[in-house]
Structure formats: structure tokens, C-alpha cells
Write a protein that holds these residues in place. Structure first.
Motif, PDB file in Angstrom:
ATOM      1  N   ASN A 182       1.242 -97.305 -12.164  1.00  0.00           N
ATOM      2  CA  ASN A 182       1.211 -97.012 -13.190  1.00  0.00           C
ATOM      3  C   ASN A 182       0.679 -95.772 -13.100  1.00  0.00           C
ATOM      4  OD1 ASN A 182       1.815 -96.873 -15.667  1.00  0.00           O
ATOM      5  ND2 ASN A 182       0.596 -98.540 -16.591  1.00  0.00           N
ATOM      6  N   ARG A 183       1.853 -94.496 -12.604  1.00  0.00           N
ATOM      7  CA  ARG A 183       1.580 -93.262 -13.294  1.00  0.00           C
ATOM      8  C   ARG A 183       0.953 -92.891 -14.367  1.00  0.00           C
ATOM      9  NH1 ARG A 183       3.104 -89.696  -8.456  1.00  0.00           N
ATOM     10  NH2 ARG A 183       2.021 -88.273  -9.829  1.00  0.00           N
ATOM     11  N   GLY A 184       1.370 -93.273 -15.336  1.00  0.00           N
ATOM     12  CA  GLY A 184       1.093 -92.056 -17.063  1.00  0.00           C
ATOM     13  C   GLY A 184       1.950 -91.168 -16.827  1.00  0.00           C
ATOM     14  N   ARG A 185       1.347 -90.068 -17.968  1.00  0.00           N
ATOM     15  CA  ARG A 185       2.385 -89.160 -17.469  1.00  0.00           C
ATOM     16  C   ARG A 185       1.500 -87.863 -17.434  1.00  0.00           C
ATOM     17  NH1 ARG A 185       2.640 -89.516 -24.655  1.00  0.00           N
ATOM     18  NH2 ARG A 185       0.804 -88.412 -24.528  1.00  0.00           N
ATOM     19  N   TYR A 186       2.650 -86.608 -17.251  1.00  0.00           N
ATOM     20  CA  TYR A 186       1.651 -85.375 -16.916  1.00  0.00           C
ATOM     21  C   TYR A 186       2.006 -84.694 -18.246  1.00  0.00           C
ATOM     22  CZ  TYR A 186      -0.187 -86.097 -11.631  1.00  0.00           C
ATOM     23  OH  TYR A 186       0.216 -85.763 -10.762  1.00  0.00           O
ATOM     24  N   ASP A 187       1.115 -84.240 -18.674  1.00  0.00           N
ATOM     25  CA  ASP A 187       0.627 -82.740 -19.846  1.00  0.00           C
ATOM     26  C   ASP A 187       0.481 -81.776 -19.499  1.00  0.00           C
ATOM     27  OD1 ASP A 187       2.470 -84.712 -21.435  1.00  0.00           O
ATOM     28  OD2 ASP A 187       0.575 -85.497 -22.495  1.00  0.00           O
ATOM     29  N   SER A 188       1.008 -80.216 -19.842  1.00  0.00           N
ATOM     30  CA  SER A 188       0.874 -79.698 -19.668  1.00  0.00           C
ATOM     31  C   SER A 188       0.682 -78.301 -20.977  1.00  0.00           C
ATOM     32  CB  SER A 188       1.823 -78.277 -18.447  1.00  0.00           C
ATOM     33  OG  SER A 188       1.256 -76.792 -17.900  1.00  0.00           O
ATOM     34  N   LEU A 189      -0.314 -77.580 -21.198  1.00  0.00           N
ATOM     35  CA  LEU A 189       0.180 -76.371 -21.650  1.00  0.00           C
ATOM     36  C   LEU A 189      -0.775 -75.211 -21.379  1.00  0.00           C
ATOM     37  CD1 LEU A 189       0.545 -75.729 -24.554  1.00  0.00           C
ATOM     38  CD2 LEU A 189      -1.826 -76.322 -25.570  1.00  0.00           C
ATOM     39  N   GLN A 190      -0.259 -74.207 -21.526  1.00  0.00           N
ATOM     40  CA  GLN A 190      -0.944 -73.235 -20.510  1.00  0.00           C
ATOM     41  C   GLN A 190      -0.431 -71.688 -21.997  1.00  0.00           C
ATOM     42  OE1 GLN A 190       1.905 -73.007 -17.182  1.00  0.00           O
ATOM     43  NE2 GLN A 190       0.632 -74.416 -16.462  1.00  0.00           N
ATOM     44  N   GLY A 191      -1.370 -70.700 -21.937  1.00  0.00           N
ATOM     45  CA  GLY A 191      -1.291 -69.513 -22.387  1.00  0.00           C
ATOM     46  C   GLY A 191      -1.222 -68.820 -21.279  1.00  0.00           C
ATOM     47  N   MET A 192      -0.380 -67.436 -21.575  1.00  0.00           N
ATOM     48  CA  MET A 192       0.237 -67.107 -20.612  1.00  0.00           C
ATOM     49  C   MET A 192      -0.369 -65.271 -21.286  1.00  0.00           C
ATOM     50  SD  MET A 192       3.698 -68.041 -19.877  1.00  0.00           S
ATOM     51  CE  MET A 192       3.717 -67.334 -18.854  1.00  0.00           C
ATOM     52  N   ALA A 193      -0.570 -64.554 -20.520  1.00  0.00           N
ATOM     53  CA  ALA A 193      -0.964 -62.919 -20.869  1.00  0.00           C
ATOM     54  C   ALA A 193      -0.968 -61.688 -19.962  1.00  0.00           C
ATOM     55  CB  ALA A 193      -2.485 -62.415 -21.560  1.00  0.00           C
ATOM     56  N   GLY A 194       0.206 -60.584 -20.218  1.00  0.00           N
ATOM     57  CA  GLY A 194       0.944 -60.276 -18.904  1.00  0.00           C
ATOM     58  C   GLY A 194       1.287 -58.734 -19.332  1.00  0.00           C
ATOM     59  N   LEU A 195       2.447 -57.962 -18.500  1.00  0.00           N
ATOM     60  CA  LEU A 195       3.381 -56.681 -18.337  1.00  0.00           C
ATOM     61  C   LEU A 195       4.339 -57.201 -17.932  1.00  0.00           C
ATOM     62  CD1 LEU A 195       0.369 -54.250 -17.429  1.00  0.00           C
ATOM     63  CD2 LEU A 195       1.646 -54.375 -19.998  1.00  0.00           C
ATOM     64  N   SER A 196       5.889 -56.318 -18.368  1.00  0.00           N
ATOM     65  CA  SER A 196       6.772 -56.696 -18.044  1.00  0.00           C
ATOM     66  C   SER A 196       7.383 -55.541 -17.655  1.00  0.00           C
ATOM     67  CB  SER A 196       8.009 -57.812 -18.953  1.00  0.00           C
ATOM     68  OG  SER A 196       8.050 -57.543 -19.898  1.00  0.00           O
ATOM     69  N   GLU A 211      -4.564 -72.945 -18.397  1.00  0.00           N
ATOM     70  CA  GLU A 211      -4.063 -74.242 -17.920  1.00  0.00           C
ATOM     71  C   GLU A 211      -5.239 -74.613 -19.365  1.00  0.00           C
ATOM     72  OE1 GLU A 211      -2.640 -77.266 -18.646  1.00  0.00           O
ATOM     73  OE2 GLU A 211      -1.597 -76.413 -16.957  1.00  0.00           O
ATOM     74  N   PHE A 212      -4.880 -76.072 -20.188  1.00  0.00           N
ATOM     75  CA  PHE A 212      -5.803 -75.876 -21.429  1.00  0.00           C
ATOM     76  C   PHE A 212      -5.657 -77.751 -21.263  1.00  0.00           C
ATOM     77  CE2 PHE A 212      -4.531 -72.032 -23.199  1.00  0.00           C
ATOM     78  CZ  PHE A 212      -5.270 -71.694 -23.967  1.00  0.00           C
ATOM     79  N   GLU A 213      -5.058 -78.168 -21.219  1.00  0.00           N
ATOM     80  CA  GLU A 213      -4.618 -79.590 -20.072  1.00  0.00           C
ATOM     81  C   GLU A 213      -4.596 -80.440 -18.721  1.00  0.00           C
ATOM     82  OE1 GLU A 213      -4.026 -82.571 -22.446  1.00  0.00           O
ATOM     83  OE2 GLU A 213      -2.881 -80.948 -23.888  1.00  0.00           O
ATOM     84  N   ASP A 214      -5.888 -80.881 -18.804  1.00  0.00           N
ATOM     85  CA  ASP A 214      -5.870 -81.878 -17.434  1.00  0.00           C
ATOM     86  C   ASP A 214      -5.338 -82.542 -16.783  1.00  0.00           C
ATOM     87  OD1 ASP A 214      -8.596 -80.495 -16.376  1.00  0.00           O
ATOM     88  OD2 ASP A 214      -9.240 -81.955 -18.482  1.00  0.00           O
ATOM     89  N   LYS A 215      -4.826 -82.927 -15.663  1.00  0.00           N
ATOM     90  CA  LYS A 215      -3.440 -84.013 -15.237  1.00  0.00           C
ATOM     91  C   LYS A 215      -4.694 -85.071 -14.971  1.00  0.00           C
ATOM     92  CE  LYS A 215      -0.943 -80.519 -12.456  1.00  0.00           C
ATOM     93  NZ  LYS A 215      -0.725 -80.067 -10.731  1.00  0.00           N
ATOM     94  N   PRO A 216      -3.567 -86.515 -14.818  1.00  0.00           N
ATOM     95  CA  PRO A 216      -4.463 -87.674 -14.503  1.00  0.00           C
ATOM     96  C   PRO A 216      -5.724 -87.176 -12.964  1.00  0.00           C
ATOM     97  CG  PRO A 216      -1.868 -87.746 -15.165  1.00  0.00           C
ATOM     98  CD  PRO A 216      -2.173 -86.581 -15.314  1.00  0.00           C
ATOM     99  N   ALA A 217      -6.479 -88.036 -13.483  1.00  0.00           N
ATOM    100  CA  ALA A 217      -7.729 -88.064 -12.306  1.00  0.00           C
ATOM    101  C   ALA A 217      -7.021 -89.021 -10.921  1.00  0.00           C
ATOM    102  CB  ALA A 217      -8.859 -87.995 -12.314  1.00  0.00           C
TER     103      ALA A 217
END
Length: 367
Positions: free
Chosen positions: A261-275, A294-300
């Protein structure tokens, strides 16, 4: 007791860690791909009823040899380079076909014995889509993509694979001042398969599982481009979110088979850079570099029990979550009026939980 302990240790489902890494890589890679499409979407130059082809150079040469390549001219406004053919499409519409190769490494299951090394995987991806202008300052696109990745665990060799079937809607606002606003939204099915062996005395069992799960992702970015001679360069900030909805999974193949029973993986990322992009230069470079947090933690951990077993599940540790790393893309398109080659690559830098790279290129012939 020692023999029993060693037997149970050898049954550790290392593939569950690898499966999560493959899903993360497949989704992140396609997010980078469409971010590159948006960066190259030059609305001011128009879309022009063209058909563009991006892809793996070896695959392109193979298509040429089988007379499947079509004549064309360059698709202006796409930094990665493209093959472009005349078509009956409206003047505000373009079509693209894309493909590439990717590989990566991820941390192996933390508490499995023997421990050490990285899990390794590689695969390919392909996409096709249609893009259109919406007035003078906006563009929109829709694409279907397919990613196929296979991997092997470290320590004790076990195999996992994943296929991502994805639809993506993306768009961009581009103002005369150089300010840009872009977004992409994707919905997909991630089809994961695992394959491992477990020995019980003289008998070897082959244990397999499959899990078809919902995968969602989205990104929104704000940038500002400045003219630097024939180049355009500027900052961009973005937020990227994704979710993998793993479902309860049951292995088949014999008494050592497990139920997860793995549950779900959530991710929330902030990015800043140049193009950076090369505009209309014959040698058209493009590049971007982003700091990612990365603001979220994966399941441990996750729980598992023997199929049909009773009592509390055993707990298996998963890998940790990297919080900060960099992502970079670079490439160049070059050629003449009759021949053009475009090469590009993406990579993560300073990321240990899921490190990956992708490569793509284009060979264009015009007649």
C-alpha cells in the motif's frame, strides 16, 4: 535463525523504490520538455502553418533511410531547431513531432541488505502536438506524449519499468514589453511493472506486479526577456506541482509474493533562473538554468505483507527527499538552407534522490 533472517532479507521489494524514481523522472522530464517548447514559442514571428520535427538523431536518420522523412524548411521561433514542411494548415497553426533518450540514477532502498550503490534506469520518450496563435500576444498548444523507462536495482538485481501516457495543454502570453506568462497542465496514466525473484530453499519464485495509476502535473511561470544583440536573455520564476496516485498492489508468483500500500507521491517545487535564446541566428543557441526547491516530503516508508497474510504489515524504508538542486538545459541548431542539425540536452545537478538526464536532437533536410 540466521538462515531465516538472510532469506527474508533477500526478499526485500527493492523495486518499489525504483518504481517511484521512474515515475518521478518520467513526469519531470516531460515538464522540462514542454517548458522548452514554451520558451521557444515566439508568438511575434507567427506559427505559419508548419510541421516541425524534433527527435533523436539516430531515429531521424533511420526514418530518412526508409524514405519517411519529408522535405521542408526551418520552423522559425523554436530554439531547439526543427524540420518544417509546407502543409495545408492554417497560417496560425503548427504541428510538431518529438523524441529523445533519457537515463538516470536513484538512491536504492535504504534498509535493504546488502545496501549500497544506485538504482539505474534509461528509456525514451516521444510526443506529437499542435500549436496555434490566439491573437497577437498569446499562443496555445496541446500534445500527446509517451515515455518508456526500464531500470535495475542495486545490491540484488530486480527490475522495474514504467510507461507514461500523457496529454498536455500549454499556453503562453507574450507582451511587447518582454514580459511572458506561461503555463502547462498534464494528465496521464503511469503504468508501472515490477519483476523480481525470491528463493525459498531450492525453489526460485518469479514475483511480478502491475499498477496503473493516475499522474497529474502543472507548472506556471513568469518571465521577462531582454534583447542582447541577436540574443534574448532574461529571468523566470515558476511553481511546479505533481502527484502520483499509487494504488494498493498485489504481486503474483508464489508464497513470497507481497501486497503493498504505497499511497501517493506529492511534489511542489519553486524554481528561479535564467533563460537564453538565439532569435533568428543561423547558429541558434538556447539555454536555461534553474535553482529548484522542493516544499513537499515524499513518504518515508510503506507497509507490506505476504499476500493473504495476517497481522501488521512489515515497514520498508524509502529514500529521502532532496530539497535543493539545479536543472539545466542547453543546445544549438545550425545548418544551411538545405541541411540543419539541432542538438540539446537537459540534466539535474546536485540531486541525489532522483538524478536524470535527457538528450534530443534534430536532423533537417530541405529540398
Amino acid at each position: 535463525a540466521a538462515t531465516i533472517q538472510a532469506t527474508l532479507e533477500s526478499w526485500a521489494p527493492r523495486t518499489e523504490t525504483l518504481k517511484g524514481a521512474i515515475g518521478t523522472t518520467a513526469m519531470d522530464n516531460m515538464s522540462r520538455f514542454f517548458r522548452s517548447r514554451l520558451a521557444g514559442m515566439d508568438i511575434a514571428n507567427g506559427f505559419g502553418g508548419q510541421v516541425a520535427t524534433l527527435g533523436n538523431p539516430l531515429q531521424t536518420v533511420a526514418r530518412m533511410s526508409s524514405d519517411q522523412m519529408q522535405p521542408g524548411r526551418p520552423l522559425m521561433g523554436y530554439a531547439e531547431g526543427a524540420e518544417d514542411t509546407s502543409s495545408a494548415l492554417p497560417e496560425t497553426v503548427s504541428v510538431f513531432f518529438a523524441g529523445g533518450y533519457l537515463d538516470g540514477q536513484s538512491a536504492s532502498m535504504a534498509t535493504a541488505i546488502p545496501f549500497g550503490g544506485d538504482d539505474n534506469y534509461d528509456g525514451y520518450y516521444a510526443a506529437a502536438g499542435i500549436e496555434s496563435e490566439l491573437g497577437e500576444n498569446a499562443g496555445i498548444g496541446f500534445a500527446l506524449s509517451y515515455t518508456d523507462i526500464d531500470g535495475t536495482t542495486s545490491g540484488v538485481a530486480q527490475n522495474a519499468s514504467g510507461k507514461l501516457y500523457q496529454g498536455t495543454l500549454y499556453g503562453k502570453l507574450q507582451y511587447d514589453s518582454g514580459i511572458t506568462l506561461d503555463t502547462q497542465v498534464s494528465a496521464a496514466m503511469f503504468s508501472a511493472r515490477t519483476d523480481r525473484t525470491a528463493g525459498l530453499g531450492p525453489t526460485i519464485y518469479r514475483l511480478q506486479s502491475k499498477d496503473d495509476t493516475l499522474a497529474l502535473s502543472a507548472e506556471v511561470g513568469l518571465g521577462k526577456m531582454f534583447d542582447a544583440g541577436s540574443l534574448k536573455v532574461g529571468p523566470r520564476v515558476a511553481m511546479r506541482a505533481s502527484r502520483l496516485e499509487f494504488t494498493p498492489t498485489v504481486e503474483t508468483g508464489g508464497p513470497p509474493a507481497l501486497a503493498f500500500n504505497r499511497g501517493r507521491y506529492d511534489s511542489l517545487q519553486g524554481m528561479a533562473g535564467l533563460s537564453l535564446s538565439g532569435g533568428g541566428m543561423k547558429f541558434r543557441p538556447y539555454a536555461s538554468a534553474y535553482y529548484v526547491h522542493e516544499f513537499e516530503d515524499k513518504p518515508a516508508s510503506f507497509g507490506a505483507n505476504f499476500v493473504g497474510g495476517v497481522g501488521l504489515p512489515a515497514v520498508f524504508a524509502l529514500t529521502g527527499t532532496d530539497k535543493d538542486w539545479f536543472e539545466a538545459s542547453a543546445g544549438i541548431a545550425f545548418g544551411s538552407e538545405t541541411f540543419e542539425v539541432a542538438l540539446g540536452a537537459d540534466t539535474t545537478i546536485g540531486r541525489n534522490d532522483v538524478s536524470n538526464q535527457s538528450y534530443r536532437g534534430t536532423v533537417t533536410f530541405r529540398f
